[in-house]
Every structure is written in structure tokens, then in C-alpha cells.
Design a protein around this motif. Structure first.
Motif, PDB file in Angstrom:
ATOM      1  N   SER A 164       0.926  -1.166   0.227  1.00  0.00           N
ATOM      2  CA  SER A 164       0.000   0.037   0.056  1.00  0.00           C
ATOM      3  C   SER A 164       0.872   1.226  -0.012  1.00  0.00           C
ATOM      4  O   SER A 164       0.422   2.248  -0.692  1.00  0.00           O
ATOM      5  CB  SER A 164      -1.024   0.143   1.368  1.00  0.00           C
ATOM      6  OG  SER A 164      -1.703   1.372   1.273  1.00  0.00           O
ATOM      7  N   GLU A 165       2.001   1.135   0.810  1.00  0.00           N
ATOM      8  CA  GLU A 165       2.850   2.457   0.816  1.00  0.00           C
ATOM      9  C   GLU A 165       3.501   2.586  -0.469  1.00  0.00           C
ATOM     10  O   GLU A 165       3.740   3.771  -0.980  1.00  0.00           O
ATOM     11  CB  GLU A 165       4.225   2.111   1.804  1.00  0.00           C
ATOM     12  CG  GLU A 165       3.553   2.441   3.480  1.00  0.00           C
ATOM     13  CD  GLU A 165       2.973   3.494   3.779  1.00  0.00           C
ATOM     14  OE1 GLU A 165       3.593   4.639   3.080  1.00  0.00           O
ATOM     15  OE2 GLU A 165       2.339   3.573   4.568  1.00  0.00           O
ATOM     16  N   ASP A 167       2.239   1.759  -3.617  1.00  0.00           N
ATOM     17  CA  ASP A 167       1.414   2.237  -4.275  1.00  0.00           C
ATOM     18  C   ASP A 167       0.778   4.009  -4.469  1.00  0.00           C
ATOM     19  O   ASP A 167       0.889   4.435  -5.144  1.00  0.00           O
ATOM     20  CB  ASP A 167      -0.069   1.450  -4.250  1.00  0.00           C
ATOM     21  CG  ASP A 167      -0.048   0.063  -4.677  1.00  0.00           C
ATOM     22  OD1 ASP A 167       0.965  -0.244  -5.799  1.00  0.00           O
ATOM     23  OD2 ASP A 167      -0.945  -0.853  -4.330  1.00  0.00           O
ATOM     24  N   LYS A 168       0.887   4.205  -2.942  1.00  0.00           N
ATOM     25  CA  LYS A 168       0.630   5.409  -2.562  1.00  0.00           C
ATOM     26  C   LYS A 168       1.532   6.497  -2.999  1.00  0.00           C
ATOM     27  O   LYS A 168       1.329   7.512  -3.487  1.00  0.00           O
ATOM     28  CB  LYS A 168       0.266   5.788  -1.122  1.00  0.00           C
ATOM     29  CG  LYS A 168      -1.169   5.093  -0.782  1.00  0.00           C
ATOM     30  CD  LYS A 168      -1.342   5.312   0.565  1.00  0.00           C
ATOM     31  CE  LYS A 168      -2.857   4.544   0.959  1.00  0.00           C
ATOM     32  NZ  LYS A 168      -3.176   4.729   2.450  1.00  0.00           N
ATOM     33  N   SER A 169       3.128   5.944  -2.823  1.00  0.00           N
ATOM     34  CA  SER A 169       3.969   6.693  -3.389  1.00  0.00           C
ATOM     35  C   SER A 169       4.063   7.017  -4.767  1.00  0.00           C
ATOM     36  O   SER A 169       4.511   8.003  -5.199  1.00  0.00           O
ATOM     37  CB  SER A 169       5.272   6.121  -2.859  1.00  0.00           C
ATOM     38  OG  SER A 169       5.618   4.928  -3.684  1.00  0.00           O
ATOM     39  N   GLU A 172       1.531   9.440  -5.354  1.00  0.00           N
ATOM     40  CA  GLU A 172       2.164  11.006  -4.813  1.00  0.00           C
ATOM     41  C   GLU A 172       3.002  11.466  -6.024  1.00  0.00           C
ATOM     42  O   GLU A 172       2.947  12.754  -6.593  1.00  0.00           O
ATOM     43  CB  GLU A 172       2.790  10.937  -3.694  1.00  0.00           C
ATOM     44  CG  GLU A 172       1.904  10.572  -2.394  1.00  0.00           C
ATOM     45  CD  GLU A 172       0.814  11.735  -2.016  1.00  0.00           C
ATOM     46  OE1 GLU A 172       1.591  12.958  -2.353  1.00  0.00           O
ATOM     47  OE2 GLU A 172       0.144  11.737  -1.351  1.00  0.00           O
ATOM     48  N   SER A 195      -7.508   0.492  -6.267  1.00  0.00           N
ATOM     49  CA  SER A 195      -7.495   1.236  -5.291  1.00  0.00           C
ATOM     50  C   SER A 195      -8.655   1.665  -4.503  1.00  0.00           C
ATOM     51  O   SER A 195      -8.920   1.884  -3.291  1.00  0.00           O
ATOM     52  CB  SER A 195      -6.807   2.615  -5.751  1.00  0.00           C
ATOM     53  OG  SER A 195      -5.548   2.406  -6.518  1.00  0.00           O
ATOM     54  N   PHE A 223      -9.334   9.948   1.072  1.00  0.00           N
ATOM     55  CA  PHE A 223      -8.214   9.458   0.490  1.00  0.00           C
ATOM     56  C   PHE A 223      -7.274  10.537   0.420  1.00  0.00           C
ATOM     57  O   PHE A 223      -6.004  10.397   0.957  1.00  0.00           O
ATOM     58  CB  PHE A 223      -8.746   9.039  -0.962  1.00  0.00           C
ATOM     59  CG  PHE A 223      -7.254   8.690  -1.660  1.00  0.00           C
ATOM     60  CD1 PHE A 223      -6.473   7.387  -1.696  1.00  0.00           C
ATOM     61  CD2 PHE A 223      -6.823   9.404  -2.773  1.00  0.00           C
ATOM     62  CE1 PHE A 223      -5.592   7.034  -2.290  1.00  0.00           C
ATOM     63  CE2 PHE A 223      -5.897   9.103  -3.705  1.00  0.00           C
ATOM     64  CZ  PHE A 223      -4.964   7.965  -3.125  1.00  0.00           C
ATOM     65  N   ALA A 227      -3.446  11.072   2.458  1.00  0.00           N
ATOM     66  CA  ALA A 227      -2.255  11.305   1.675  1.00  0.00           C
ATOM     67  C   ALA A 227      -1.589  12.475   2.182  1.00  0.00           C
ATOM     68  O   ALA A 227      -0.128  12.668   2.337  1.00  0.00           O
ATOM     69  CB  ALA A 227      -2.422  11.186   0.179  1.00  0.00           C
TER      70      ALA A 227
END
Length: 530
Positions: A164-165, A167-169, A172, A195, A223, A227
Motif C-alpha cells: 500500500s505504501e 502504491d501511494k508513493s 504521489e 485502489s 483518500f 495522503a
């Protein structure tokens, strides 16, 4: 008496199972067993054969010989008693009394022999005690498995958080490079859908009289807030402090796992059960799926008769594509006069009464699409049936407790009255608080004792025409007969009382009828003998 070895040998002299109980060389034991067929001969009914050093005590079992090799100073009566005990255990564990059946259960037989003979001397045990000892689990082994499973679960959680980290990075980074929320589209529909599914965005408005769509405002805000609350991370340089900490909550997980092993229901595990049952159902592959479901509520009297018998059924519709929404459903019921049908308020009641066709009052209005979560789709039709006739009950249970001396003998019998094939039948019998598991003398099926809740569960995988009746008998300390009630029953079936079937799907605007599938099942909601 000293038993040197116990073996099961075929008539031809082939050694199928052999257990050595004293310190002797392997060559010596093999030589003794190889000499036995030559000493027995043919046409004679020996019970033992002696040589200069050892005594062979044996018993024929169909095409096999059960053999004890003892020293000559042993008591022949004790030898025969030990042989009789082993002869009772062999049929208990072997699938069949031939070479194939013995070889398949060789390890189980060796373990059973070890419980009867210890260091060459006979133990004072019964067949039931041997079976109980062989089935007992090691506390250390169970604890070790719980610790290992806890570590595995924690490692999986860490992997999910890391994924998850990452994917979110990436999200971003894409937002920083291209700017705006629209850069999410560059990740492709598959990543966007995954997502959204991780954020638990569910469709709404699938019922009558409402539209369908995603609640994007609140979910997107949550969401973005998540972030913003966390500093941007990189796929190559993950933030510190998120390493694999296997021992972080090990004690808590061990405690919960030990409670679950004893039968305690943990709230964390009780909540996802609905999701597990939904995921266990086969996925929808046809454009249209109709589900016929009946829930059974039955209350039987312990002395015979029915206190309550109630069947509630529903017919639900699931459509995957909006293009197939303009349809009508033609059904056929079993003609049971005791069943009362009731259509949804938005359905055309006259059309159903006259032609057994389910359609909307407004024919230009399509049925809603999508899977409606726990509801299983859009409800089109409901029905109910009540009766006091015991012959309508699919499964009756008779329980006969009787006290004899310091023991209570309990005989339980089931009988399937209807031609339904019942699947995964579980009969739960409450028991008084026991220090040990009940002594099950005879059973048709499998059994499990829940010591935490003091419940004996009798399981039958399938009840069909080959086993319309079955019984179980067990023994517990003396107790009042009311302690074994209420008895709870649960099962499922693919047959229903209504006999309702979907005959055809009729497109309103003409053209070929879309492909559809039908699911039918009967389940127990509350089924007890009081």
C-alpha cells in the motif's frame, strides 16, 4: 512377560506391519519373523509355537496373521490376553483386513500397538482409551503452531502495508509530476479499480426508484486527507520504522488463537464471516442470475410433534449489464396450495397472477444492475409456508437418554422424511460440563467435542437415499435428561418446498433472450429440538 515384537503378517509370510518393543538388532527381528511361516505349517489350528529361544503367539484374521513374539518365560495367558486386545484394534484402524488396507494404516496401527504394549509389558487399557490417547493433541505442538501462524499472519500484514505504501508513493509521484487528480487516469483502469476497492467504495442505489453511482466526494476526500497526513514516500526509499516486527503482538495473537482453538468465538473473526460466505459463493459469469432461497425455521418437540414450522422464500435478480435490464421473468411454481406468494410493490401483479410473469409496472423502465451485497440482488418475489404436519419436516431427531449405574447412555437417531438431499448436516447436542470428552460408542458419521461450550457436534457430509436414517450412541456421567436439550441442527439443500423454477427470460424490446442462470438452495435459520 516380555513382548519382543508385534506384527501383522500375510499368509504368504509378507510382513505388513511390525513394531519392536525391546532393544534387539534389526537382523535378529527379521530372522524371527522370517522363520514364523515355516513353523506354522498347514492344516493345523495352533495358538502358539515355541522354539529354543522365543514363543510365537498368533491369531488368524481372515487372510492375515496377527503375531506376538515373546520370550519363553512369559505367561501364556497374558500373551493371549494381549493378542486379543491387538486383534480388536486392527479392525478399528484398518480400512480392510487385507494387505492394502493394513499398509494404508500402518502408522496408525503402530501407534495403537504402542499404547497397548510399553517396553515389552502390557498396559491395562481398553479399546476406547487407546483410540482417545491416539487422538489427543500435544499442547506444545499446538502452541508452536499458533506461534508460527501468528508470525505468518503478521508478516502478511506487513507485506500488505508495504504494498500500500508503494502504491501511494507512486500516486504521489504521478500527482507531483503531472499535477492534479486527473493523473490517476494514467495508471490504468485496473489500478484505479483496485485502489477504490481497497478504500471500500461500494455502489449504492441498486433498489427500485433510485439511481446508481459511486459516492466519490466523501471517499476521495478521505483518500486525499490520508495522503496529506503522511509525508510522501518513495518506492526506493521506504520510511523508517516499518520493518518486519514479528514479535510485536505475538502474545495477543497467541491468546486469541488459543481461545479460538477451544471453541470461543472472537469478535474479530465473527464480523468477517458474512464476507467470507459471500466470497465462497461462485462468481457471477452469466449476464443474468436468479437466486431462489428458502430459509427454514423449525421447532420440534422432544417427545414428537411440531411446535413451529415456517418456510420463508425469496426470488432475487442480479443483472451485470444495464443493456439486459429491460426484461421480464417467466416462472413456474410447484403448485403447493399452502404457499402464499407476494410480489414487490413495483411489480405488475395482474401479469403475475394471470401468466406467472414477473415484470415492472412501467415496461420502459429497466431493472437495476449490479450485485446488491448481502441482499443477493433485487427482490422480485417472496413467499411463506407454515404447517403443523410433522411429515413436512425434512429431518427429525430422537434423543433417548438413560441412566445406568454411574453412567448415562444417550442414543440419538436422525431420520430424513422428505426426498431432499441434505448437505453438511451438523447436529449439536449440549452436554453437562465434562472434564473429558464423552465416550462415543457408535456413530454414523463424524463427531467433535467443543470443550469450551460443552457441545458434541455430530457431522454427516450428505444425507441422501443411501442413508435416510442414522444413529449415534455416547456415554457421559449421570445427569438429568433435560441437559441434552435443546438440540440444534443446521444443513443446506438444493431442493425447495415451493419448487419454483425460472422458465424463461423475456426481452421487452424483442430480440434473442439473454443468457441466464439459476441458483436454488434451502438453508436452516433456526432448527431445534426442545
Amino acid at each position: 512377560m516380555v513382548v519382543l515384537a508385534a506384527s501383522v503378517i500375510s499368509k504368504s509370510g509378507k510382513v505388513l506391519v511390525s513394531r519392536q518393543f525391546v532393544d534387539m538388532s534389526r537382523i535378529r527381528i527379521e530372522g524371527l519373523l522370517a522363520a514364523f511361516p515355516k513353523l506354522v505349517g498347514t492344516g493345523k489350528q495352533h495358538t502358539y509355537v515355541e522354539t529354543e529361544n522365543v514363543r510365537y503367539v498368533y491369531q488368524p484374521i481372515e487372510a492375515l496373521n496377527l503375531l506376538l513374539v515373546t520370550n519363553k518365560q512369559s505367561n501364556i495367558l497374558e500373551d493371549l490376553e494381549t493378542l486379543r486386545m491387538l486383534s480388536k484394534l486392527v479392525p478399528e484402524y484398518a480400512y480392510s483386513l487385507d494387505e492394502e488396507g493394513i499398509c494404508k494404516t500402518a502408522f496408525e496401527l503402530i501407534f495403537a500397538f504402542d499404547e497397548v504394549i510399553s517396553l515389552g509389558h502390557k498396559e491395562n487399557v481398553t479399546v476406547a482409551q487407546v483410540k482417545q490417547y491416539c487422538e489427543m493433541e500435544s499442547h506444545e505442538e499446538k502452541l508452536h503452531k499458533l506461534v508460527m501462524q501468528s508470525k505468518i499472519n503478521e508478516t502478511k500484514d506487513v507485506m500488505k502495508r508495504k504494498a500500500s505504501e508503494i502504491d501511494k508513493s507512486k500516486i504521489e509521484k504521478n500527482r507531483g509530476d503531472k499535477g492534479g487528480f486527473m493523473s490517476l487516469q494514467s495508471m490504468g483502469s485496473g489500478r484505479l479499480e483496485s485502489s477504490f476497492s481497497d478504500m471500500s467504495i461500494s455502489s449504492s442505489g441498486t433498489g427500485f426508484g433510485s439511481g446508481s453511482g459511486f459516492g466519490l466526494n466523501s471517499d476521495v476526500e478521505s483518500f486525499t486527507s490520508k495522503a496529506k497526513g503522511r509525508p510522501p514516500s518513495s518506492a526506493t526509499a521506504p520510511p523508517k520504522g516499518f520493518g518486519m516486527q514479528l514479535g510485536k503482538s505475538q502474545r495477543t495473537n497467541q491468546f486469541l488463537e488459543s481461545l479460538k482453538a477451544e471453541g470461543e468465538v472472537i469478535l474479530e473473526d465473527a464480523q468477517p464471516k458474512a464476507g467470507q460466505s459471500r466470497s465462497a459463493a461462485p462468481p457471477l459469469t452469466d449476464p443474468i442470475t436468479l437466486t431462489v432461497e428458502e430459509k427454514l425455521n423449525v421447532m420440534l418437540k422432544r417427545d414428537g410433534g411440531v411446535s413451529n414450522f415456517d418456510v420463508q422464500g425469496t426470488l432475487s435478480l442480479q443483472i451485470l449489464s444495464q443493456e439486459d435490464g429491460l426484461i421480464q421473468v417467466q416462472i413456474e411454481n410447484g403448485g403447493n396450495p399452502g404457499i402464499l406468494f407476494k410480489t414487490h410493490p413495483n411489480m405488475n401483479k395482474e401479469l403475475f397472477s394471470n401468466e406467472n410473469i414477473l415484470g415492472l409496472k412501467d415496461p420502459n423502465r429497466p431493472f437495476p444492475t449490479g450485485q446488491a451485497g448481502e441482499a443477493g440482488g433485487v427482490g422480485l418475489l417472496k413467499w411463506r409456508m407454515q404447517s403443523a404436519d410433522e411429515s413436512m419436516v425434512p429431518l427429525t431427531i430422537n434423543c433417548w437418554p438413560s441412566v445406568s449405574g454411574n453412567e448415562t447412555y444417550v442414543s440419538i437417531e436422525y431420520e430424513a422424511l422428505l426426498e431432499f438431499d441434505l448437505q453438511t448436516v451438523v447436529i449439536s447436542v449440549p452436554l453437562p460440563a465434562l472434564r473429558e470428552a464423552p465416550n462415543v460408542k457408535q456413530i454414523d458419521g463424524e463427531w467433535r467435542y467443543d470443550s469450551r461450550n460443552s457441545v458434541l457436534e455430530w457431522s454427516i457430509l450428505l444425507i441422501d437415499k443411501s442413508n435416510r436414517s442414522g444413529s449415534m450412541e455416547f456415554v457421559v456421567p449421570p445427569v438429568d435428561s433435560s441437559a441434552f436439550f435443546p438440540i440444534s441442527v443446521r444443513f443446506s439443500a438444493t431442493s425447495t418446498y415451493s419448487g419454483l423454477k425460472v422458465v424463461n427470460i423475456l426481452p421487452i424490446r424483442g430480440g434473442p433472450a439473454p443468457k441466464f442462470s439459476q441458483r436454488t438452495h434451502l438453508i436452516t435459520e433456526n432448527y431445534q429440538v426442545v
